[in-house]
Design an enzyme around this catalytic site. Structure first.
Site, short mmCIF file in Angstrom:
data_model
loop_
_atom_site.label_atom_id
_atom_site.label_comp_id
_atom_site.label_asym_id
_atom_site.label_seq_id
_atom_site.Cartn_x
_atom_site.Cartn_y
_atom_site.Cartn_z
N TRP A 183 0.86 -1.19 0.00
CA TRP A 183 0.00 0.00 0.00
C TRP A 183 0.90 1.24 0.00
O TRP A 183 1.79 1.37 0.84
CB TRP A 183 -0.92 0.06 1.23
CG TRP A 183 -1.64 1.37 1.26
CD1 TRP A 183 -2.64 1.77 0.42
CD2 TRP A 183 -1.35 2.50 2.11
NE1 TRP A 183 -3.00 3.06 0.71
CE2 TRP A 183 -2.24 3.54 1.73
CE3 TRP A 183 -0.44 2.73 3.15
CZ2 TRP A 183 -2.24 4.79 2.37
CZ3 TRP A 183 -0.44 3.98 3.78
CH2 TRP A 183 -1.34 4.98 3.39
N GLU A 224 -2.93 -2.94 -2.71
CA GLU A 224 -4.09 -2.36 -2.01
C GLU A 224 -4.44 -0.97 -2.54
O GLU A 224 -3.60 -0.08 -2.55
CB GLU A 224 -3.78 -2.27 -0.51
CG GLU A 224 -4.92 -1.70 0.31
CD GLU A 224 -4.60 -1.63 1.81
OE1 GLU A 224 -3.42 -1.83 2.19
OE2 GLU A 224 -5.52 -1.34 2.59
N LYS A 226 -6.93 2.62 -2.67
CA LYS A 226 -7.61 3.51 -1.72
C LYS A 226 -8.25 4.64 -2.49
O LYS A 226 -7.72 5.08 -3.52
CB LYS A 226 -6.58 4.04 -0.71
CG LYS A 226 -7.19 4.77 0.47
CD LYS A 226 -6.17 4.99 1.57
CE LYS A 226 -6.79 5.74 2.73
NZ LYS A 226 -5.91 5.80 3.90
N ASP A 257 -9.69 -3.25 1.23
CA ASP A 257 -9.81 -2.71 2.59
C ASP A 257 -11.22 -2.14 2.72
O ASP A 257 -11.62 -1.30 1.90
CB ASP A 257 -8.73 -1.63 2.80
CG ASP A 257 -8.71 -1.07 4.21
OD1 ASP A 257 -9.79 -0.71 4.72
OD2 ASP A 257 -7.62 -0.98 4.81
N HIS A 260 -11.79 1.70 2.30
CA HIS A 260 -11.10 2.42 1.22
C HIS A 260 -11.95 2.78 0.01
O HIS A 260 -11.44 3.02 -1.07
CB HIS A 260 -9.89 1.60 0.75
CG HIS A 260 -8.73 1.70 1.67
ND1 HIS A 260 -7.46 1.33 1.33
CD2 HIS A 260 -8.64 2.16 2.95
CE1 HIS A 260 -6.64 1.52 2.35
NE2 HIS A 260 -7.33 2.02 3.35
N HIS A 284 -8.53 -6.37 4.13
CA HIS A 284 -8.21 -5.57 5.31
C HIS A 284 -9.55 -5.23 5.93
O HIS A 284 -10.25 -4.33 5.46
CB HIS A 284 -7.46 -4.30 4.92
CG HIS A 284 -5.98 -4.50 4.89
ND1 HIS A 284 -5.08 -3.48 4.69
CD2 HIS A 284 -5.23 -5.61 5.08
CE1 HIS A 284 -3.85 -3.97 4.75
NE2 HIS A 284 -3.92 -5.25 4.97
N ASP A 292 -12.89 8.57 7.92
CA ASP A 292 -11.85 7.73 8.51
C ASP A 292 -12.09 6.27 8.13
O ASP A 292 -13.21 5.79 8.16
CB ASP A 292 -11.83 7.86 10.03
CG ASP A 292 -10.77 6.96 10.63
OD1 ASP A 292 -9.59 7.19 10.34
OD2 ASP A 292 -11.12 6.01 11.35
N ASP A 294 -10.52 3.54 9.52
CA ASP A 294 -9.85 2.57 10.39
C ASP A 294 -10.45 2.36 11.77
O ASP A 294 -9.73 2.08 12.72
CB ASP A 294 -8.37 3.00 10.55
CG ASP A 294 -7.69 3.14 9.21
OD1 ASP A 294 -7.62 2.14 8.50
OD2 ASP A 294 -7.27 4.26 8.87
N ASP A 324 -7.31 -4.42 9.73
CA ASP A 324 -6.64 -3.14 9.57
C ASP A 324 -7.46 -2.03 10.21
O ASP A 324 -8.20 -1.32 9.54
CB ASP A 324 -6.37 -2.83 8.08
CG ASP A 324 -5.48 -1.60 7.92
OD1 ASP A 324 -4.94 -1.13 8.94
OD2 ASP A 324 -5.34 -1.11 6.79
C1 RNT Z 1 -3.82 2.65 4.72
C2 RNT Z 1 -3.93 1.20 4.37
C3 RNT Z 1 -2.82 0.33 4.88
C4 RNT Z 1 -2.38 0.65 6.29
C5 RNT Z 1 -1.46 -0.37 6.89
C6 RNT Z 1 -0.82 0.13 8.14
O1 RNT Z 1 -4.92 3.36 4.40
O2 RNT Z 1 -5.15 0.70 4.77
O3 RNT Z 1 -3.19 -0.98 4.74
O4 RNT Z 1 -3.47 0.83 7.13
O5 RNT Z 1 -0.55 -0.79 5.97
ZN ZN Z 2 -5.50 -1.39 4.67
#
Ligand code: RNT
Ligand code: ZN
Length: 416
Positions: A183, A224, A226, A257, A260, A284, A292, A294, A324
């Site tokens: 990523w 990955e 985003k 993810d 994302h 993820h 956000d 996460d 993640d």
């Molecule tokens: C960031 C990505 C990535 C990170 C990790 C720490 O937006 O999701 O995967 O969160 O690599």
């Molecule tokens: Zn991620």
């Protein structure tokens, strides 16, 4: 075996579901535990890496975050006490043991991760790996593999290659396959005048990294995408289309993810499509909240939908489930345990769904019954099966977990 469980077992049996088998399967699915929840994605480079110039931001200042490898390991052990089932450990390159020395990221090697390999071996945990393309002066422009300056790109290309070599050795040492996830935060805060050139450079850099032959038995690469990050609101080089195209063209894994994509877009529906075009998928699992990506994973509709799709596609062996999320505003052990228990709960729930009946109805064009079965599943005695699963694994129930983590907070975290 409790009476509550026995009665649940009978109820599920009426739908042709064997709860005994389901419990075993649910426990066997590996969940890759992200080391970075333990220290807010800081890592242990010397001098201390700063979380700058890379679109990764953890908020909150709950006391007691892990300050070194030993503390992180103790915290992982503590969190693992509350998470039933098979675990892997997901390491970022900045979590190596560098012996107090400054080791540049293009110079890291297996020796820096040997300690983790031994530690994971003794816990029967596999390892996954990530190059770290953020929190570094050469990422401060907001560009790494797609940077205009070849020298900067070269540094990151060499980092990517070094990480793949490390991952291959880890895989060999564990007789296992590591998944290495790429990523890159690259992107612009505001409107670009040229969207193509950085993407072309990103593609070329990745090609250079993946041109190095690695034994796929020991390491597989995943990429990955985003939609946007903090500081890259207008343009991210590695968008969904970019990495979907890249993975399909180059036969790499694709990482999805859950945080994302557009706020109302969910990844569950993407799984069946991507399974047709890429060899395997890495997830993820996360929880997006507004901008956000996460937050701590919950037993919610989005996560249930993801696990349902994996199960319904018969793809538990082709979809790798990694976590993640990172929250520094609550006890970090609670964050880990809660998020990963929730993911495991969703797997269990998906395995308990009466899919055979739903499909029978679907094939008979009886969509009323199909929907009714889906509704019925929601109020089946799932909790009784979950409690039984935890009990058999000697995992504390939810309330016991809170008390026990509080004790660790008092005795360990608050003394740091
Ligand atoms: C960031 C990505 C990535 C990170 C990790 C720490 O937006 O999701 O995967 O969160 O690599
Ligand atoms: Zn991620």
């Amino acid at each position: 075996m409790s009476n509550v469980y026995k009665s649940a077992q009978e109820k599920y049996a009426k739908y042709g579901i064997d709860t005994e088998k389901v419990i075993k399967t649910a426990l066997s699915v590996p969940l890759s535990m992200h080391c970075w929840q333990g220290d807010d994605v800081g890592g242990f480079e010397t001098p201390d890496a700063e979380l700058s110039g890379g679109g990764i931001q953890t908020t909150g200042n709950f006391p007691g975050k892990a300050r070194n490898v030993a503390e992180l390991r103790a915290d992982i052990d503590e969190a693992a006490k509350y998470i039933p089932g098979k675990l892997r450990l997901n390491l970022h390159a900045i979590y190596g043991e560098f012996g107090g020395k400054k080791v540049e990221r293009d110079q890291i090697d297996f020796s820096h991760f040997k300690g983790w390999v031994d530690w994971c071996k003794s816990r029967k945990m596999g390892i996954d790996f990530n190059p770290t393309f953020f929190s570094h002066p050469l990422a401060a422009d907001g560009f790494t593999l797609s940077h205009k300056d070849r020298k900067v790109r070269k540094f990151w290309i060499d980092h990517g290659i070094a990480c793949r070599k490390i991952a291959e050795k880890i895989g060999k040492a564990l007789s296992d396959t590591v998944i290495t996830n790429f990523w890159m935060p690259d992107g612009y805060k505001d409107l670009p005048a040229d969207r193509l050139a950085p993407r072309k450079r990103m593609e070329e850099s990745l090609d250079e990294i993946f041109a190095v032959k690695i034994n796929k038995k020991y390491d597989k690469d995943s990429v990955e995408c985003k939609l946007f990050g903090i500081g890259s609101e207008s343009y991210v080089v590695g968008s969904h289309e970019f990495f979907m195209g890249y993975a399909v063209k180059n036969n790499t894994l694709l990482t999805l993810d859950s945080g994302h994509f557009h706020p109302t877009e969910q990844i569950a529906d993407k799984i069946s499509s991507m399974l047709l075009f890429v060899p395997e998928i890495l997830l993820h699992v996360s929880r997006g909240v507004r901008w956000d990506s996460d937050h701590i994973v919950l037993f919610d509709d989005a996560t249930n939908a993801i696990m349902q799709e994996i199960v319904r596609c018969g793809a538990l062996n082709r979809v790798h489930i990694g976590m993640d999320f990172f929250d520094a505003s609550v006890n970090r052990i609670t964050a880990w345990a809660l998020g990963m228990r929730s993911a495991r709960k969703c797997i269990l729930a998906a395995l308990l769904d009466p899919v055979a009946q739903m499909r029978k109805a679907e094939n008979a064009w009886d969509f009323g019954s199909r929907l009714a079965l889906m509704e019925e599943a929601k109020t089946m005695p799932f909790a009784a099966v979950w409690d039984e699963l935890c009990e058999r694994e000697n995992i504390p129930s939810g309330l016991e977990m809170i008390d026990s983590i509080k004790a660790y907070e008092r005795d360990v975290l608050l003394k740091r």
